[in-house]
Design an enzyme around this catalytic site. Structure first.
Site, short mmCIF file in Angstrom:
data_model
loop_
_atom_site.label_atom_id
_atom_site.label_comp_id
_atom_site.label_asym_id
_atom_site.label_seq_id
_atom_site.Cartn_x
_atom_site.Cartn_y
_atom_site.Cartn_z
N HIS A 108 -84.90 -88.09 33.03
CA HIS A 108 -85.27 -86.76 33.82
C HIS A 108 -84.66 -85.28 32.90
O HIS A 108 -84.34 -85.54 32.17
CB HIS A 108 -84.36 -87.15 34.53
CG HIS A 108 -83.17 -87.45 34.72
ND1 HIS A 108 -82.38 -86.51 34.63
CD2 HIS A 108 -82.33 -88.83 34.37
CE1 HIS A 108 -80.88 -87.31 34.01
NE2 HIS A 108 -80.64 -88.78 34.14
N GLU B 170 -82.63 -86.47 39.49
CA GLU B 170 -81.69 -87.81 39.51
C GLU B 170 -80.65 -87.92 39.60
O GLU B 170 -80.48 -89.12 40.47
CB GLU B 170 -82.12 -87.93 37.58
CG GLU B 170 -82.49 -89.52 37.91
CD GLU B 170 -80.35 -90.21 37.35
OE1 GLU B 170 -80.26 -91.19 37.63
OE2 GLU B 170 -80.13 -89.29 37.08
N GLU B 171 -80.31 -86.49 39.23
CA GLU B 171 -78.40 -86.91 39.15
C GLU B 171 -77.64 -87.40 41.20
O GLU B 171 -76.97 -87.52 40.99
CB GLU B 171 -78.22 -86.39 38.89
CG GLU B 171 -77.99 -86.18 37.35
CD GLU B 171 -77.61 -87.02 36.60
OE1 GLU B 171 -77.07 -87.91 37.09
OE2 GLU B 171 -78.01 -86.84 34.88
N ASP C 168 -83.05 -93.18 29.86
CA ASP C 168 -81.45 -92.63 30.84
C ASP C 168 -80.31 -92.96 29.97
O ASP C 168 -79.04 -93.07 30.86
CB ASP C 168 -81.90 -92.46 31.20
CG ASP C 168 -81.07 -91.23 32.67
OD1 ASP C 168 -80.91 -90.83 31.82
OD2 ASP C 168 -80.87 -91.49 34.04
N HIS D 246 -71.73 -86.56 32.48
CA HIS D 246 -71.42 -85.61 33.76
C HIS D 246 -70.35 -85.04 33.12
O HIS D 246 -69.39 -85.03 34.32
CB HIS D 246 -71.68 -87.13 34.60
CG HIS D 246 -72.05 -87.42 35.16
ND1 HIS D 246 -71.81 -88.76 36.71
CD2 HIS D 246 -74.23 -87.74 34.94
CE1 HIS D 246 -73.61 -88.95 36.74
NE2 HIS D 246 -74.46 -88.63 35.70
ZN ZN Z 1 -79.81 -89.80 33.48
#
Ligand code: ZN
Length: 438
Positions: free
Chosen positions: A244, A292-293, A323, A400
């Site tokens: 992604h 996606e997040e 991922d 993140h």
């Molecule tokens: Zn990811």
């Protein structure tokens, strides 16, 4: 024009994207420009059927300015490094902090009326991602249920760094929707330990949470990106690989690790096969998902792919997503029927036996953009197993956060990921039989 370079090309290509476009939050200009850049790159490299597929968005989340200040017990206001959680509302609240270590304690203190008009500080011990992430996803809603004004969580990460980690809050459970959202943010594990020490001494902690975060309603869009090596004999049968392209927005390079690295090892695998002139019997389709997040309810790219390609689902032979980092690969995880598993396992065992890895594990293929393909159509799904699988401590140390950057990606390890992906999925696209789903 084809670039003849292979060594470290995946890393260099990732760095170009990260350095040029920065982080790529869903709804941002940077994300869409990065997708356009990739489309041109894929065309230039001779990928076939390169196309964007529109993903409609009815709202977008904007972070705005945000900060947390510590007042009591400090003689002067002290800023605490923080990041607002994705989809949180904004607000400006100042209150005493009540520390909570798990949801049972939250319920008890809530029932006792202790949380009303307070800021809840959720300080759960890290067990693993699956067990701990619920505090990020549901902590705000459950605190709000008992009248709390704000929620601060210990970052969902195993290692103490000075940098906080964001991630999406959830709208998946009924309670998430029922209870009014309150401003919710993460602080680093180091800051969390400090607040815990102060509170355990019996001192009062007062924080101010200031967040401008909000949703804007409107007709927005993003795009999935598709490119193929068309199959020579069974062009309708698809081996899907991808990653992604969207990311969080909390640092100048955030999204290098999660998941530009995953995108580019798949890109490099495609490029290797094309430049070697290899044309498999089936189509290898590269899918770069968007959105996606923001989590399940807003996993827009995966949802849109499923809808757009509904009539092709019977022809999807297998789907792979990278991922979970692109650190040294030692095998693959697989989720699907036992016949398919045994066939893929026999190929993996032969193919990689001299490369120091040959592992294929069962029921371990989940990855957020491909899991819907398995759940809705039983399409076998796969992911790579890296040196810190299964607990992924290294992965979750960087994801993140502002610590997600090019320096945590290793060029040699990325080359090995690309080579493993190219060889396994080329063979699965080129074997005379179609992989069974049962
Ligand atoms: Zn990811």
């Amino acid at each position: 024009m084809h670039d003849p370079k292979y060594k470290h090309h995946a890393w260099d290509s990732t760095a170009y994207l990260v350095d040029t476009f920065g982080s790529r939050l869903l709804g941002s200009k940077s994300l869409e420009l990065a997708i356009d850049y990739l489309r041109n790159l894929f065309e230039m490299e001779g990928f076939e059927n390169v196309r964007k597929e529109n993903v409609k968005l009815s709202k977008k989340w904007v972070r705005g300015k945000e900060h947390i200040s510590l007042f009591s017990p400090r003689p002067e206001e002290t800023s605490i490094p923080m990041v607002g959680l994705g989809k949180s509302v904004g607000g400006n609240v100042t209150s005493e902090v009540v520390m909570i270590e798990n949801f049972e304690e939250l319920e008890q203190k809530g029932k006792a009326g202790i949380l009303k008009d307070k800021i809840v500080f959720l300080n759960p011990k890290w067990e693993n991602y699956k067990k701990t992430v619920k505090y990020r996803k549901h902590g705000g809603a459950r605190s709000s249920k008992w009248g709390a004004l704000g929620c601060v969580i210990r970052s969902i990460t195993p290692f103490s760094t000075p940098i906080p980690h964001t991630g999406g809050i959830s709208e998946d459970e009924e309670e998430d929707k029922i209870y009014k959202s309150i401003p919710s943010a993460a602080i680093s594990t180091q800051s969390a330990d400090m607040l815990a020490r102060i509170i355990k001494r019996g001192h009062k902690v007062v924080l101010n949470i200031y967040m401008e975060a909000h949703f804007i309603e409107g007709d927005f869009e993003s795009n999935n990106l598709i490119a193929e090596i068309k199959g020579s004999k069974y062009p309708d049968e698809i081996i899907l690989i991808g990653g992604h392209i969207d990311s969080w927005d909390v640092g100048p390079q955030t999204g290098a690790w999660d998941d530009a690295g995953g995108v580019f090892v798949c890109y490099e695998a495609m490029r290797l096969l094309i430049n070697l002139g290899l044309k498999p019997l089936r189509t290898i389709r590269l899918v770069i998902w968007t959105g996606e997040e923001f989590g399940k309810a807003e996993s827009k790219g995966a949802e849109a792919y499923l809808k757009t390609h509904e009539n092709e689902m019977q022809n999807h032979v297998l789907a792979f997503e990278s991922d979970f980092g692109v650190s040294d690969i030692y095998g693959f995880g697989f989720t699907g029927g036992s016949k398919g598993f045994n066939l893929v396992k026999s190929i993996v065992n032969i193919l990689f036996k001299d490369q120091g890895f040959s592992l294929l594990t069962r029921n371990d293929g989940y990855s957020s953009d491909i899991t819907p393909l398995f759940k809705s159509h039983k399409i076998p799904i796969m992911r790579s197993l890296n040196f810190d699988t299964p607990d992924l401590k290294t992965y979750f140390t960087y994801y993140h956060s502002g610590a997600d950057n090019m320096n945590v990606l290793n060029p040699d390890e990325m080359d090995r990921n690309a080579a493993a992906i190219a060889s396994l999925f080329y063979i699965l696209a080129d074997v005379p039989w179609k992989l069974p789903r049962d």
